[in-house]
Scaffold this motif. Structure first.
Motif, mmCIF file in Angstrom:
data_model
loop_
_atom_site.group_PDB
_atom_site.id
_atom_site.type_symbol
_atom_site.label_atom_id
_atom_site.label_comp_id
_atom_site.label_asym_id
_atom_site.label_seq_id
_atom_site.Cartn_x
_atom_site.Cartn_y
_atom_site.Cartn_z
ATOM 1 N N TYR A 23 3.239 -4.499 1.990
ATOM 2 C CA TYR A 23 1.888 -4.892 1.573
ATOM 3 C C TYR A 23 1.388 -6.090 2.379
ATOM 4 N N SER A 24 2.249 -7.054 2.650
ATOM 5 C CA SER A 24 1.777 -8.258 3.352
ATOM 6 C C SER A 24 1.359 -7.918 4.782
ATOM 7 N N ILE A 25 2.051 -6.999 5.412
ATOM 8 C CA ILE A 25 1.659 -6.577 6.767
ATOM 9 C C ILE A 25 0.316 -5.847 6.709
ATOM 10 N N LEU A 26 0.188 -4.926 5.765
ATOM 11 C CA LEU A 26 -1.068 -4.186 5.639
ATOM 12 C C LEU A 26 -2.231 -5.134 5.337
ATOM 13 N N ILE A 78 0.087 6.978 9.755
ATOM 14 C CA ILE A 78 -0.739 5.783 9.924
ATOM 15 C C ILE A 78 0.156 4.645 10.405
ATOM 16 N N SER A 79 -0.249 4.033 11.505
ATOM 17 C CA SER A 79 0.555 2.994 12.138
ATOM 18 C C SER A 79 -0.211 1.674 12.154
ATOM 19 N N VAL A 80 0.458 0.611 11.759
ATOM 20 C CA VAL A 80 -0.132 -0.726 11.748
ATOM 21 C C VAL A 80 0.837 -1.651 12.478
ATOM 22 N N VAL A 102 4.128 -1.262 10.283
ATOM 23 C CA VAL A 102 4.265 -0.348 9.138
ATOM 24 C C VAL A 102 3.920 1.041 9.617
ATOM 25 N N ILE A 103 4.656 2.004 9.132
ATOM 26 C CA ILE A 103 4.308 3.398 9.387
ATOM 27 C C ILE A 103 4.230 4.093 8.031
ATOM 28 N N ILE A 104 3.215 4.925 7.879
ATOM 29 C CA ILE A 104 2.955 5.601 6.596
ATOM 30 C C ILE A 104 2.791 7.089 6.859
ATOM 31 N N ALA A 157 5.955 4.784 2.936
ATOM 32 C CA ALA A 157 5.660 3.730 3.908
ATOM 33 C C ALA A 157 6.935 2.972 4.211
ATOM 34 N N SER A 158 7.068 2.520 5.430
ATOM 35 C CA SER A 158 8.201 1.651 5.752
ATOM 36 C C SER A 158 7.746 0.624 6.770
#
Lengths: 207, 207
Positions: A23-26, A78-80, A102-104, A157-158
């Motif tokens: 969550y903090s990365i997103l 989804i990549s962040v 993060v990858i979802i 998500a990871s």
């Protein structure tokens, strides 16, 4: 949060599945890159987003090609990525970067409810510019109709995170080659008013 | 450079196919996001890269799952995004971001030649940290063997760019709501030496 399918990691030891880290990365990232495939051909597109609890929200024009494809519920990835530093080692091989990513894996749920759509607009706008929404001209029914909102579960998500200095081979550590980290940061510069706003005071939340 | 297939753009008018623009975005970006699909399931991963003329180069461990998948020559989509500013309008609907992005459709060519691989390492290292390579402990044959280099043609690349201020609706322009741009920049902070380098001078190229 479930343990997600194996991600295409080059370093599985950097993987994290805890909600707080994800969550903090997103919440810090300003955009995500959404990938999907049609007949084996991958496509990807960067877009703004927000997190609402255990969901990720995006919006786009109802006429957008990519929105129309993924609103069908096809699998997306989804990549962040937040780049935090360049890691300089004594060999090229040991150079690295510090990052939080993060990858979802998910499929879109199309948000149909008017109020839920408006909540998404509020969250996406205030994520980019905290406290912005309340200052704005109120949304119209037509604007809401012309905008599609898609929600994605964060169940799969990871996060992957690298921090710290270089990991040189033991035999390289005494070499007189400078090694260390160059921190990277995305900074916001002073706001530049539009022609229509030169005589308006800058809101506190933009200072 | 060919005109590429239609990209999943929400705003086709922002598309550009000229080489100079595409190259300058690629040369500034510190990472790309590579997407590919296996049995309809998209995957994506951020990675460092460099440009060598009309090719994009990446490297990775020979054991990496994602490298082993894409070295087979399956279609990939490579996305590069530079976020330049937040665009604040008088309505939520007209908020936007200034960005420069590139999307590339390609398949990997596995680089087998030793010297061509080393050239890729030089380019990727010096892209992240200009002039770094010549200072480093020389690469070993084993390091070169353990690293896969993949090259992608930039023939099917296109750029999308947004610049400038908000585009509010004419009827909104007189509203007393601050509008304008908040520029974003990725900055490099002062280099932090590793324990082994505290007594070494900082190289000129890191000042």
């Amino acid at each position: 949060m479930q343990t997600p399918r194996t991600t295409p990691s080059r370093s599985a030891k950097r993987a994290h599945y805890d909600t707080e880290r994800i969550y903090s990365i997103l919440d810090e990232a300003l955009f995500c890159t959404i990938s999907y495939a049609i007949d084996g051909q991958p496509w990807s597109i960067p877009t703004a987003f927000a997190r609402d609890g255990d969901q990720l929200l995006i919006h786009g024009s109802v006429g957008s090609h990519f929105i129309r494809e993924i609103e069908k519920g096809i699998p997306v990835c989804i990549s962040v990525t937040l780049l935090d530093g360049l890691v300089l080692a004594k060999s090229g091989f040991s150079h690295s970067v510090n990052y939080r990513s993060v990858i979802i894996f998910a499929t879109a749920r199309k948000v149909e409810d008017h109020d839920e759509k408006v909540t998404a607009f509020v969250l996406i706008t205030n994520k980019l510019i905290p406290n912005r929404w309340d200052d704005l001209r109120k949304e119209t029914a037509s604007e809401v109709r012309k905008t599609t909102v898609l929600a994605f579960s964060l169940d799969e998500a990871s996060a992957k995170i690298r921090t710290g200095g270089p990991n040189d081979e033991p035999e390289d550590r005494e070499l007189p080659i400078w090694s260390g980290v160059i921190p990277l940061e995305t900074v916001r510069h002073a706001a530049i008013p539009d022609e229509s706003s030169v005589s308006l005071p800058l809101p506190d939340y933009l200072r």
